[in-house]
Design a protein around this motif. Structure first.
Motif, mmCIF file in Angstrom:
data_model
loop_
_atom_site.group_PDB
_atom_site.id
_atom_site.type_symbol
_atom_site.label_atom_id
_atom_site.label_comp_id
_atom_site.label_asym_id
_atom_site.label_seq_id
_atom_site.Cartn_x
_atom_site.Cartn_y
_atom_site.Cartn_z
ATOM 1 N N ARG A 264 0.844 -1.187 0.000
ATOM 2 C CA ARG A 264 0.000 0.000 0.000
ATOM 3 C C ARG A 264 0.881 1.239 0.000
ATOM 4 N N LEU A 265 0.699 2.088 -1.005
ATOM 5 C CA LEU A 265 1.430 3.345 -1.128
ATOM 6 C C LEU A 265 0.577 4.479 -0.572
ATOM 7 N N PRO A 266 1.184 5.644 -0.355
ATOM 8 C CA PRO A 266 0.357 6.809 -0.038
ATOM 9 C C PRO A 266 -0.682 7.024 -1.126
ATOM 10 N N VAL A 267 -1.860 7.495 -0.751
ATOM 11 C CA VAL A 267 -2.934 7.683 -1.740
ATOM 12 C C VAL A 267 -2.449 8.622 -2.836
ATOM 13 N N PRO A 268 -2.455 8.160 -4.092
ATOM 14 C CA PRO A 268 -1.922 8.993 -5.182
ATOM 15 C C PRO A 268 -2.854 10.149 -5.536
ATOM 16 N N ALA A 269 -2.245 11.217 -6.029
ATOM 17 C CA ALA A 269 -2.990 12.364 -6.537
ATOM 18 C C ALA A 269 -2.380 12.747 -7.875
ATOM 19 N N PRO A 270 -3.200 13.080 -8.874
ATOM 20 C CA PRO A 270 -2.676 13.368 -10.213
ATOM 21 C C PRO A 270 -1.615 14.455 -10.206
ATOM 22 N N GLY A 271 -0.453 14.127 -10.797
ATOM 23 C CA GLY A 271 0.590 15.122 -10.988
ATOM 24 C C GLY A 271 1.445 15.420 -9.778
ATOM 25 N N LEU A 272 1.143 14.831 -8.609
ATOM 26 C CA LEU A 272 1.915 15.106 -7.405
ATOM 27 C C LEU A 272 2.900 13.978 -7.135
ATOM 28 N N ALA A 273 4.003 14.318 -6.473
ATOM 29 C CA ALA A 273 5.037 13.330 -6.183
ATOM 30 C C ALA A 273 4.517 12.281 -5.210
ATOM 31 N N LEU A 274 4.972 11.061 -5.413
ATOM 32 C CA LEU A 274 4.548 9.916 -4.607
ATOM 33 C C LEU A 274 5.816 9.246 -4.085
ATOM 34 N N THR A 275 5.876 8.986 -2.791
ATOM 35 C CA THR A 275 7.038 8.325 -2.206
ATOM 36 C C THR A 275 6.850 6.810 -2.300
ATOM 37 N N LEU A 276 7.807 6.140 -2.942
ATOM 38 C CA LEU A 276 7.738 4.697 -3.165
ATOM 39 C C LEU A 276 8.357 3.945 -1.989
ATOM 40 N N PRO A 277 8.130 2.632 -1.901
ATOM 41 C CA PRO A 277 8.649 1.870 -0.761
ATOM 42 C C PRO A 277 10.160 1.953 -0.590
ATOM 43 N N ASP A 278 10.921 2.188 -1.677
ATOM 44 C CA ASP A 278 12.371 2.291 -1.559
ATOM 45 C C ASP A 278 12.833 3.714 -1.270
ATOM 46 N N GLY A 279 11.878 4.634 -1.040
ATOM 47 C CA GLY A 279 12.222 6.005 -0.725
ATOM 48 C C GLY A 279 12.326 6.931 -1.917
ATOM 49 N N SER A 280 12.284 6.391 -3.129
ATOM 50 C CA SER A 280 12.376 7.229 -4.321
ATOM 51 C C SER A 280 11.044 7.918 -4.594
ATOM 52 N N GLN A 281 11.080 8.896 -5.492
ATOM 53 C CA GLN A 281 9.895 9.683 -5.824
ATOM 54 C C GLN A 281 9.422 9.339 -7.237
ATOM 55 N N ALA A 282 8.111 9.317 -7.422
ATOM 56 C CA ALA A 282 7.528 9.087 -8.743
ATOM 57 C C ALA A 282 6.255 9.919 -8.839
ATOM 58 N N VAL A 283 5.714 9.993 -10.033
ATOM 59 C CA VAL A 283 4.491 10.749 -10.268
ATOM 60 C C VAL A 283 3.409 9.793 -10.738
ATOM 61 N N ALA A 284 2.218 9.937 -10.170
ATOM 62 C CA ALA A 284 1.086 9.086 -10.528
ATOM 63 C C ALA A 284 0.275 9.750 -11.636
ATOM 64 N N GLU A 285 0.066 9.023 -12.724
ATOM 65 C CA GLU A 285 -0.736 9.529 -13.837
ATOM 66 C C GLU A 285 -2.075 8.800 -13.836
ATOM 67 N N PRO A 286 -3.197 9.516 -13.827
ATOM 68 C CA PRO A 286 -4.491 8.828 -13.893
ATOM 69 C C PRO A 286 -4.680 8.143 -15.232
ATOM 70 N N VAL A 287 -5.034 6.872 -15.208
ATOM 71 C CA VAL A 287 -5.344 6.106 -16.423
ATOM 72 C C VAL A 287 -6.653 5.372 -16.167
ATOM 73 N N GLY A 288 -7.757 5.994 -16.540
ATOM 74 C CA GLY A 288 -9.058 5.403 -16.252
ATOM 75 C C GLY A 288 -9.287 5.355 -14.756
ATOM 76 N N GLU A 289 -9.629 4.160 -14.247
ATOM 77 C CA GLU A 289 -9.936 4.015 -12.829
ATOM 78 C C GLU A 289 -8.700 3.796 -11.967
ATOM 79 N N LEU A 290 -7.523 3.721 -12.583
ATOM 80 C CA LEU A 290 -6.289 3.447 -11.861
ATOM 81 C C LEU A 290 -5.304 4.594 -12.033
#
Length: 502
Positions: A264-290
């Protein structure tokens, strides 16, 4: 007793025996405001209740839902469809002549109660019935509120209740956790006007809660399979880049690294940085319901060349057209800004996968004043951006299409109001005057609004009210005002908007 004789079986003690001495000690502890004489879980609950300002002389739990709202609150709750199973299990053990069954939501609001008439009449005197709030902050230590506060099954008997009016009651409650969000969504409680409950009662409500969670998890797994099937094309479109499919609640459904599946990751928000389990940062892109989360490589940027390209597949065009003045698409993950006119054309072709001829497309875009010659020029410019993905005779899209507005449509067809509201970020192409787009925009907005009003609870209503036109929708705000309990901080926002619209 002679050799070989058998001693008579002793009755099992109640969960709270040695009643008279124990009750006297608890009463003394109440008077001195010293919880030292209570069980650890009860003393902790007393402290929470006192910090919340609960008065020991409170006469009843507070009413939060009027009778005309309770039916909607039930219909919107995920436990509604599982009631027959829960009733069946509870009736196997609970004494139907003496016990009251109560099922609440995650805030302790009683939604369902069942029991014999006399017990129900006594329960109504203290608000142990539908529409009343049994959180610790409202009525003090009790089987429902204390279970929700501690996150585990709890029993409370007689003088262990903070409120003296409940000293004639005993209860056992177990919280229910939503496997998707991880949040507590309810509590199952068995109560009776007795000094102590049978020890099996606590195990009973715990088993009922586990049964409810098991059924919710089965539903979630079936939903996950559908989402994974729809979402895998987005992973394939990465062409060797690492990425993950993540639910709106932050659960990893698929992707690389494989070991992250189920986390379970932090709840993603479109275009905002997301902290991954290894500590790195990524961006969540909305694709339909996911959400599609692209994973960074060793240099901190998305990897692409380290893996062999995957076998060729139909290109995937992802459309983000809801609630934005800057519509865009992604073609196999590559972002493509769209002018309003191109977004309108693509939206109409997505709505008509079998294609539209120039005359029909002109009518859909411009109405009676349209000209097929203008359409051919627009298509020519669109092809400069999308290449041969736009085919002619008739005009159509030669690729897979995943559009946010089509996903909302599908979710409404399936009756999944919560997911539909979560995905609906506003109206379809709000700046468009194209006749067919206006029709689709108004129809989608009307369908969503109706289902939110008819079948949504507090959370869908609140989510809908965060985007236009829900922000200023008086009926939605009034409905939300009836669902939010007293003290909910969102009530201030709702009241302010209602005042503005008065």
């Amino acid at each position: 007793m002679g050799h070989g004789s058998t001693a008579p079986a002793q009755p099992r003690p109640h969960a709270c025996r040695d009643a008279s001495d124990r009750l006297r000690a608890l009463s003394a502890a109440h008077e001195s405001a010293d919880p030292a004489g209570a069980r650890p879980s009860i003393s902790a609950s007393w402290r929470r209740s006192w910090r919340a300002g609960v008065d020991t002389a409170v006469a009843s739990a507070p009413l939060v839902y009027d009778r005309d709202v309770i039916a909607d609150a039930r219909a919107a709750h995920p436990l509604d469809r599982h009631l027959p199973i829960l009733r069946g299990l509870l009736r196997q053990v609970a004494d139907e002549t003496a016990h009251l069954m109560v099922i609440t939501d995650g805030e302790g609001h009683a939604l369902w109660t069942e029991g014999p008439g006399e017990v129900r009449r006594q329960a109504e005197r203290v608000g142990l019935t539908e529409g009343f709030c049994w959180s610790e902050g409202s009525i003090g230590t009790n089987g429902i509120g204390t279970a929700l506060a501690s996150g585990r099954p709890e029993y409370v008997y007689s003088a262990e209740h903070v409120a003296r009016v409940l000293h004639g009651w005993s209860c056992a409650g177990a919280p229910i956790t939503d496997p998707d969000s991880g949040a507590m969504i309810g509590c199952i409680d068995v109560s009776a006007t007795v000094a102590a409950l049978h020890p099996a009662t606590l195990a009973l409500v715990g088993a009922a809660a586990q049964l409810a969670e098991a059924h919710l998890e089965m539903e979630m797994r079936r939903r996950d399979e559908r989402l994974r099937e729809r979402g895998m094309r987005h992973l394939r479109a990465l062409r060797g880049e690492r990425g993950m499919l993540v639910t709106p609640t932050g659960r990893v459904l698929a992707g690389e690294p494989a070991g992250w599946h189920g986390l379970r990751l932090p709840v993603p928000a479109p275009g905002l940085a997301l902290t991954l389990p290894d500590g790195s940062q990524a961006v969540a892109e909305p694709v339909g319901e996911l959400f599609l989360v692209r994973l960074p490589g060793p240099d901190g940027v998305p990897s692409g060349g380290a893996c062999e390209p995957r076998p060729a597949a139909r290109p995937l065009l992802t459309l983000s057209l809801l609630g934005t003045e800057r519509p865009h698409a992604r073609l196999d993950g590559r972002r493509l800004p769209l002018s309003l006119r191109r977004a309108e054309i693509i939206a109409l072709l997505a709505l008509h996968p079998r294609g539209l001829n120039a005359g029909r497309l002109s009518l859909e875009l411009y109405g009676d004043v349209g000209n097929p010659v203008t359409i051919r020029a627009e298509i020519h410019r669109l092809r400069a951006q999308l290449g041969d993905l736009v085919r002619a005779k008739p005009y159509r899209l030669a690729c897979e299409v995943d559009a946010d507005f089509l996903a909302v449509r599908r979710l409404l067809d399936e009756g999944d109001v919560v997911s539909a509201v979560r995905l609906y970020r506003g109206e379809l192409l709000p700046g468009s005057d194209a006749p067919a787009i206006r029709v689709e925009r108004d129809e989608l907005a009307a369908r969503l609004r109706r289902q939110v009003l008819d079948r949504g609870g507090a959370e869908p209503l609140w989510a809908y009210a965060q985007a236009e036109p829900g922000r200023s929708d008086i009926e939605v705000l009034e409905r939300l005002d009836t669902f939010l309990p007293p003290g909910d901080p969102r009530r201030v926002t709702v009241a302010s908007r209602l005042d503005e619209g008065a």
